[in-house]
Motif scaffolding. Structure first.
Motif, PDB file in Angstrom:
ATOM      1  N   ILE A  31       0.681  -1.292  -0.148  1.00  0.00           N
ATOM      2  CA  ILE A  31       0.166   0.181  -0.101  1.00  0.00           C
ATOM      3  C   ILE A  31       1.065   1.011  -0.317  1.00  0.00           C
ATOM      4  N   SER A  32       1.817   1.117   0.686  1.00  0.00           N
ATOM      5  CA  SER A  32       2.816   2.586   0.764  1.00  0.00           C
ATOM      6  C   SER A  32       3.511   2.769  -0.690  1.00  0.00           C
ATOM      7  N   ARG A  33       4.110   1.154  -1.283  1.00  0.00           N
ATOM      8  CA  ARG A  33       4.155   2.379  -2.649  1.00  0.00           C
ATOM      9  C   ARG A  33       3.165   2.092  -3.623  1.00  0.00           C
ATOM     10  N   VAL A  34       1.974   1.738  -3.065  1.00  0.00           N
ATOM     11  CA  VAL A  34       1.371   2.579  -4.389  1.00  0.00           C
ATOM     12  C   VAL A  34       1.198   3.536  -4.151  1.00  0.00           C
ATOM     13  N   ASN A  35       0.636   4.261  -2.606  1.00  0.00           N
ATOM     14  CA  ASN A  35      -0.250   5.431  -2.171  1.00  0.00           C
ATOM     15  C   ASN A  35       1.020   5.685  -0.980  1.00  0.00           C
ATOM     16  N   PRO A  36       2.002   6.498  -0.785  1.00  0.00           N
ATOM     17  CA  PRO A  36       2.634   6.703   0.358  1.00  0.00           C
ATOM     18  C   PRO A  36       1.851   7.316   1.916  1.00  0.00           C
ATOM     19  N   THR A  37       0.783   8.368   1.084  1.00  0.00           N
ATOM     20  CA  THR A  37      -0.235   8.844   2.114  1.00  0.00           C
ATOM     21  C   THR A  37      -1.459   8.534   3.028  1.00  0.00           C
ATOM     22  N   ALA A  38      -1.628   6.824   2.164  1.00  0.00           N
ATOM     23  CA  ALA A  38      -2.639   6.121   2.472  1.00  0.00           C
ATOM     24  C   ALA A  38      -2.708   5.638   4.038  1.00  0.00           C
TER      25      ALA A  38
END
Length: 89
Positions: A31-38
């Motif tokens: 998830i951090s790789r796709v969207n770091p602020t998620a």
């Protein structure tokens, strides 16, 4: 029929995630790789709506689990629901 198709799609996604990322790659890293602020946004939301212990008890173990496990669990649930609805799943 539709539930079984969705279950097959989620099972395929789980297999592809396992093969592409590796079987031990954690969901949180994906998830951090796709969207770091998620993840920080989700943590603030859960902590604000519920309490900090909800994040520690529920979200942290889920984010530490392998990435392929989430779509695999969804596929198992959909297969189970489709099996309980013979002829309509």
């Amino acid at each position: 029929m539709v539930l079984r198709l969705l279950a097959l799609l989620f099972a395929s996604a789980a297999l592809l995630m396992g093969l592409a990322l590796g079987w031990g790659w954690p969901l949180g890293a994906t998830i951090s790789r796709v969207n770091p602020t998620a993840i920080p946004t989700l943590q603030n939301l859960l902590s604000g709506v519920l309490w900090q212990q909800a994040w520690n008890a529920l979200a942290t173990p889920m984010l530490d689990s392998p990435a392929w496990l989430a779509p695999a669990m969804i596929a198992l649930i959909l297969f189970g629901v489709a099996a309980m609805r013979p002829g309509k799943g």
